[in-house]
Enzyme design. Structure first.
Site, PDB file in Angstrom:
ATOM      1  N   THR A 184      34.495  28.396  42.269  1.00 36.09           N
ATOM      2  CA  THR A 184      35.568  27.399  42.383  1.00 36.09           C
ATOM      3  C   THR A 184      35.654  26.960  43.843  1.00 36.09           C
ATOM      4  OG1 THR A 184      36.712  28.427  40.545  1.00 36.09           O
ATOM      5  CG2 THR A 184      38.037  27.025  41.989  1.00 36.09           C
TER       6      THR A 184
ATOM      7  N   LEU B 292      51.994  30.278  26.392  1.00 39.01           N
ATOM      8  CA  LEU B 292      53.454  30.232  26.321  1.00 39.01           C
ATOM      9  C   LEU B 292      54.006  31.647  26.129  1.00 39.01           C
ATOM     10  CD1 LEU B 292      54.114  27.069  24.083  1.00 39.01           C
ATOM     11  CD2 LEU B 292      54.406  27.279  26.549  1.00 39.01           C
TER      12      LEU B 292
ATOM     13  N   ARG C 225      42.878  42.927  40.583  1.00 38.79           N
ATOM     14  CA  ARG C 225      43.148  42.037  41.713  1.00 38.79           C
ATOM     15  C   ARG C 225      44.383  41.179  41.422  1.00 38.79           C
ATOM     16  NH1 ARG C 225      37.472  39.215  42.482  1.00 38.79           N
ATOM     17  NH2 ARG C 225      37.475  39.547  40.245  1.00 38.79           N
TER      18      ARG C 225
ATOM     19  N   ARG D 116      37.419  33.090  30.700  1.00 40.12           N
ATOM     20  CA  ARG D 116      38.531  33.995  31.007  1.00 40.12           C
ATOM     21  C   ARG D 116      37.977  35.402  31.116  1.00 40.12           C
ATOM     22  NH1 ARG D 116      41.598  33.416  25.665  1.00 40.12           N
ATOM     23  NH2 ARG D 116      39.433  33.233  25.063  1.00 40.12           N
TER      24      ARG D 116
ATOM     25  N   CYS E  97      42.043  34.424  39.948  1.00 42.02           N
ATOM     26  CA  CYS E  97      41.891  32.955  39.858  1.00 42.02           C
ATOM     27  C   CYS E  97      43.183  32.177  40.089  1.00 42.02           C
ATOM     28  CB  CYS E  97      41.294  32.595  38.511  1.00 42.02           C
ATOM     29  SG  CYS E  97      39.748  33.449  38.213  1.00 42.02           S
TER      30      CYS E  97
END
Ligand code: UGA
Length: 432
Positions: A122, A252, A329, A154, A262
Site C-alpha cells: 500500500t 457493521l 500489531r 483480509r 492496515c
C-alpha cells in the site's frame, strides 16, 4: 508465467502461494535469511487458514521457491510484485517508503526482456511514478511498465480472498501491461472482474477503500454507544441497516475499535496525504481520533468498575487484533492490556494463536495462560477482546468454576447477556 515476489509477509506469501496454485512459477525473495531458510525447509512463517496445505503442495511440486538473491529472483521474471512493508513514520505517520524504493532500485539491474513491475504494497499516490524513474535511472535499457495492483486480502481469510476477490484493480497505462495482468489472473476459477484504471486511481482506491471501511466501523461503534444509552440493541439496528443494499450488511459489527497493520496505518497515511494536498478530510481524522480514544476508554471502564479491589486480576481472552490471525500489531486488545497494566492490574491472558505475537509486544509483563480456564482462574473480571469462535462457547459453569469475581466485559458481544445476568454476573457488552 514466471512471477517474482519481493517480501514474504502477510501479503507476499499468500499471494505467492495462490499464484503458484494457479499454475504460475513463483519465486519469493526476502532479505531475512531466517525466514527464507524456514520456508525452504517447508516451515510456514505465518498463520493463515488453509495456507499451509497449499504451501506444502506447491513447494513439493516446485511451483514455488524462495531466495535471498534479488538476481536469482528477478532474472527471467515476466512479472515482479513488490510486497514489502510500508510502516508508518513514527512522527508524521506518512508511509515509510524506504523498503519499496530499495526493492525498486535493487531489482532494476536484473530485469531482462519485457517485465511488469507491480506494486502490491500500500503506497502513497504517485509512488508508481517514483518507482518508474528509479528503475530508469538504474537501468536505461530496461523494458518495463510499472502497474499498481493493490491488495484487498483480509488477514485470516487471505487464501479465501485470493481465490474469490470482489474485484481486481489494476492501474496499468499500457496495453502490453494490461495483457500481462489479464494473463496472470486468467486461470482464476472465480473469473473475477479486473477493473483497469489509471495508476494514480488504483493507488487511491486502496486508501479510499480502507479509510471508508475504518469510518464505517467507527460509525457502528458510535451507534453502539448510542444504543446503550437509549435502550436499543445494536445487533438489531445493524441488521436493519444492513438490509438496505446501499448500506450493505458487512463491517457493521461493533467492537473495541479497528486494529491491525492496515486500517490504523492507512487511515493515518491518507490523512497525511490529504494535509499535504490541502484537502479537508475531517471524517478520516475523526475516525482515527475516535478509534484511539475508544480502546483506552473501554479499558478505563474496566479500571473504574474494579477499582475497589486491592489486587485485581483480569482474565483477557484474545490478544490478536481480530480472530483468524496470529497478528497482534495495533491490536485493541494489546492497547487495553497496556492501560490495565498502568494501573498495576494483574493480567492472565489466553489467545489460541496470538501468544507469540503478544510476547513480542508485552514481554513478561503479563501471564500467558495455556487455556481459557487457566486465564479465568481466580480472576475478578474477564475481558473478551477478540472474537475467537471458542470464546463464544464458554459456559457459565466454566466461568463460575474458575473466576472469583463477577465482572464480564464482553467487548465483542459474544456471550448471552441475559443468561449471564440471570446467573448473577455483571455483564458489560457493547450497545446491547
Ligand atoms: C483490511 C481490509 O479488510 C482488507 O481488504 C485489506 O486488504 C487489508 O486491510 C490491507 O490493507 O492489507 P485486515 O486488516 O486483515 O483487512 O482486517 P479486517 O478484517 O478488515 O479488520 C480490521 C479491523 O476492523 C479488525 O480489528 C476488526 O476486528 C475490525 N472490525 C472489522 C470491526 O471492529 N468491525 C467490523 O464489522 C469489521
Amino acid at each position: 508465467m514466471k512471477v517474482a515476489i519481493i517480501g514474504t509477509g502477510y501479503v507476499g506469501l499468500p499471494t505467492g502461494v495462490g499464484l503458484a496454485e494457479l499454475g504460475h512459477t513463483v519465486i519469493c525473495i526476502d532479505r531475512e535469511s531466517s525466514k527464507i531458510e524456514k520456508l525452504r525447509q517447508g516451515k510456514i512463517t505465518l498463520y493463515e487458514e488453509g495456507l499451509e496445505e497449499l504451501f506444502h503442495k506447491n513447494l513439493a511440486k516446485g511451483t514455488i521457491s524462495f531466495t535471498m538473491s534479488m538476481e536469482e529472483g528477478i532474472r527471467g521474471a515476466d512479472l515482479v510484485m513488490i510486497a514489502v512493508g510500508t510502516p508508518p513514520h513514527p512522527v508524521t505517520k506518512e508511509a515509510d517508503m524506504q523498503y519499496v524504493y530499495a526493492a525498486a532500485t535493487e531489482l532494476a539491474d536484473f530485469l531482462d526482456g519485457y517485465t511488469v513491475v507491480a506494486t502490491k504494497s500500500t503506497v502513497p499516490v504517485g509512488t508508481g511514478d517514483v518507482i518508474e524513474s528509479l528503475i530508469n535511472k538504474k537501468n536505461r535499457n530496461a523494458q518495463f511498465d510499472v502497474v499498481s495492483l493493490p491488495e484487498f486480502l483480509r488477514e485470516g481469510y487471505a487464501v479465501h480472498d485470493f481465490f474469490n476477490p470482489d474485484r481486481i484493480i489494476a492501474g496499468a497505462n499500457t496495453t502490453k501491461a494490461k495483457e500481462l495482468i489479464d494473463l496472470l489472473y486468467s486461470p482464476m476459477p472465480s473469473k473475477p472482474k479486473i477493473l483497469f484504471v489509471q495508476r494514480r486511481s488504483a493507488e487511491t482506491i486502496k486508501y479510499a477503500s480502507n479509510a471508508f471501511l475504518a469510518i464505517k466501523i467507527h460509525y457502528i461503534n458510535e451507534m453502539a454507544d448510542f444504543c446503550e444509552k437509549v435502550g436499543a440493541n445494536i445487533e438489531e439496528v445493524a441488521d436493519g441497516m444492513g438490509l438496505d443494499s446501499r448500506i450493505g450488511n458487512k463491517f457493521l459489527v461493533p467492537g473495541p475499535g479497528y486494529g491491525g497493520s492496515c486500517f490504523p496505518k492507512d487511515t493515518k497515511a491518507m490523512a497525511f496525504m490529504a494535509k499535504v494536498n490541502e484537502v479537508e478530510m475531517s471524517l478520516i481524522e475523526t475516525a482515527i481520533a475516535g478509534n484511539e480514544f475508544r480502546q483506552k476508554n473501554l479499558a478505563h471502564h474496566i479500571i473504574k468498575e474494579i477499582s475497589h479491589i486491592e489486587t485485581p486480576i483480569v482474565a483477557v481472552l484474545g490478544l490478536t487484533f481480530k480472530s483468524g490471525t496470529d497478528d497482534c500489531r495495533e491490536s485493541p486488545a494489546i492497547t487495553m492490556v497496556e492501560e490495565l497494566l498502568e494501573r498495576d492490574i494483574r493480567i492472565q491472558a489466553f489467545d489460541p494463536k496470538g501468544i507469540k505475537g503478544a510476547k513480542e509486544l508485552l514481554g513478561n509483563r503479563i501471564e500467558y495462560a495455556g487455556s481459557i480456564e487457566n486465564a479465568l482462574y481466580n480472576a475478578h473480571a474477564v475481558l473478551i477482546a477478540t472474537e475467537w469462535e471458542e470464546f463464544k462457547n464458554i459456559s457459565i459453569k466454566t466461568i463460575e468454576a474458575n473466576m472469583q469475581g463477577k465482572w464480564i466485559f464482553d467487548y465483542r458481544n459474544l456471550l448471552d447477556k441475559d443468561s449471564l445476568i440471570n446467573a448473577g454476573f455483571k455483564y458489560v457488552g457493547l450497545g446491547r
